[in-house]
Design an enzyme around this catalytic site. Sequence first.
Site, short mmCIF file in Angstrom:
data_model
loop_
_atom_site.label_atom_id
_atom_site.label_comp_id
_atom_site.label_asym_id
_atom_site.label_seq_id
_atom_site.Cartn_x
_atom_site.Cartn_y
_atom_site.Cartn_z
N ARG A 81 0.83 -1.22 0.00
CA ARG A 81 0.00 0.00 0.00
C ARG A 81 0.86 1.26 0.00
NH1 ARG A 81 -4.42 -1.27 -2.05
NH2 ARG A 81 -5.36 0.62 -1.18
N HIS A 82 1.99 1.20 -0.71
CA HIS A 82 2.91 2.34 -0.74
C HIS A 82 3.65 2.30 -2.07
CE1 HIS A 82 6.00 5.23 0.38
NE2 HIS A 82 5.37 5.45 1.54
N ASP A 83 3.35 3.24 -2.94
CA ASP A 83 3.90 3.18 -4.29
C ASP A 83 5.41 3.34 -4.33
OD1 ASP A 83 3.74 5.83 -3.53
OD2 ASP A 83 2.94 6.56 -5.44
N SER A 108 9.83 9.67 0.84
CA SER A 108 9.13 9.48 -0.44
C SER A 108 9.16 10.73 -1.30
CB SER A 108 7.68 9.06 -0.17
OG SER A 108 7.62 7.82 0.47
N HIS A 155 -18.73 46.34 -27.77
CA HIS A 155 -20.01 45.80 -27.27
C HIS A 155 -20.66 44.89 -28.32
CE1 HIS A 155 -19.53 49.06 -24.33
NE2 HIS A 155 -19.32 49.84 -25.37
N GLN A 237 8.46 18.48 4.50
CA GLN A 237 8.65 17.19 3.84
C GLN A 237 8.52 17.36 2.33
OE1 GLN A 237 5.88 13.40 3.77
NE2 GLN A 237 7.12 13.36 5.63
N SER A 285 -22.84 19.06 -39.07
CA SER A 285 -23.99 18.67 -38.27
C SER A 285 -24.58 17.39 -38.84
CB SER A 285 -25.06 19.78 -38.29
OG SER A 285 -26.29 19.33 -37.75
N ARG A 299 -13.71 23.75 -29.24
CA ARG A 299 -12.92 22.85 -28.39
C ARG A 299 -11.92 23.65 -27.57
NH1 ARG A 299 -9.57 18.76 -31.71
NH2 ARG A 299 -11.67 18.07 -32.27
N SER A 330 -1.92 14.86 -2.28
CA SER A 330 -1.34 13.89 -3.20
C SER A 330 -2.27 13.51 -4.35
CB SER A 330 -0.93 12.64 -2.44
OG SER A 330 -0.37 11.69 -3.31
N ARG A 334 -1.87 14.60 -8.38
CA ARG A 334 -1.61 13.57 -9.38
C ARG A 334 -2.55 13.71 -10.58
NH1 ARG A 334 0.49 8.02 -6.66
NH2 ARG A 334 1.54 8.92 -4.86
#
Length: 484
Positions: A81-83, A108, A155, A237, A285, A299, A330, A334
Amino acid sequence: MEAYETYQTPLASRYASKEMSHLFSSANRFKTWRELWLNLAIAEKQLGLPIADEAIEQMKANLDLTPEQFDIAAKEEKKRRHDVMAHVHTFGQVAPAAAGIIHLGATSCYVTDNADLIFMRTALTYLLKSLAVLISRLTAFAAQYRALPTLGFTHFQPAQLTTVGKRATLWIQELLWDLRNIKRARDDLGFRGVKGTTGTQASFLTLFDGDHDKVEELDKLVTKLCGFEYAYPVTSQTYSRKIDVDVLAPLASLGATAHKIATDLRLLANLKEVEEPFESTQIGSSAMAYKRNPMRSERVCSLSRHLMVLHQNALMTSSVQWFERTLDDSANRRVTLPEAFLTADIVLSTLRNVSEGLVVYPKVIARRISQELPFMATENLIMAIVKKGGDRQEAHEKIRVLSHEAGHQVKNLGLENDLIDRVRGDAYFDPIKGDLDELLDPQTFIGRAPEQVDKFIKEWVEPALADEELKEALGKAGKVELNV
């Protein structure tokens, strides 16, 4: 290309450039972690820790992960459980001589944070190069249409004339500011370095038997080996999450610029004056076969809004970091950091594609000018009459009456603007009728727009793009092809 070699989201896999997608891929992330462990070991060995040459050589030989190693890491992570520790153990399996010294003294965040700083600096460089090409393309467009008169809008109502090229310089100017801001953010980035669990370097001080000078030298050596000029002088840290705020701010600002440009193009498409590229087999369309929707500009607007919002994530995350660290940053980071850069990458590539195929319709532009110019020219007509000996107030009243009559034709009857025909038919204006064509020449209404374009390109655009790094990118740039 394997799935772990690109950043896997529908957005990235469909639209992002290969280099940006690979930068944030699992393959590159974990390779970078291994490079960071290697650089730490090299520096620790150089400063006297008993690390075997064989350990260094095995680490160097196994920086790239194989599919089998990804499987091993996945199983390790499920168990632990720790990458980070999963990858420490995985690296140790292929570099057994180094298994006992990988990650020595580190926490880490030594790999996760320093890797993020490496990725962001590289990603900012990619964006700078792409942005420079976009600026270059739009500059060519501005120069080509520097003197083509077009109706200005304030305007979104008809205003005095400008030129198609001058309008484009407004877009380019904002992009130049984005270029400046992104470069500042990149060049300002430092390295977290080797700081330990709460930033005190206590673990490294223990490793070097209380030798403060060696701990400081270790920080400098690793920073240099990783290609950074300096490390942040103090950290907790983690490096301060305010750095993420500062990096994502110019990206959000770029989003605002891109949204404005794409919105202008969407409005111009509606006016049928300027259109984005539209392939011969493209369908606008599913129901209305005649439509030519500006989907690429749409887009850009859609993704630009997303890009602007991501900056808020960085702000909120930075504001809630407790004391020396809390892990609620974290998962957010990510997602936020890769998406910000991938989105910016797609926005720029889409705008580049649009800029390389913009279509201008001068006759449509001229027709719209002819509908509005008579009203705009009324003051010139009044001045011309006065110069011929007429009375200013009398001329003003004559023009006022004729303008309202012409306005009635346009607004109430849906007819063309016939103000000039009415002027020609009024004997009062006989002294200036021979001058009407000159008085109504659109070129006389654009002021210094062409000269402004020329000066802006020479004094602002060309110097900005003269940077050697950008010149190299411009020399290699071909046309952008979009998948859809």
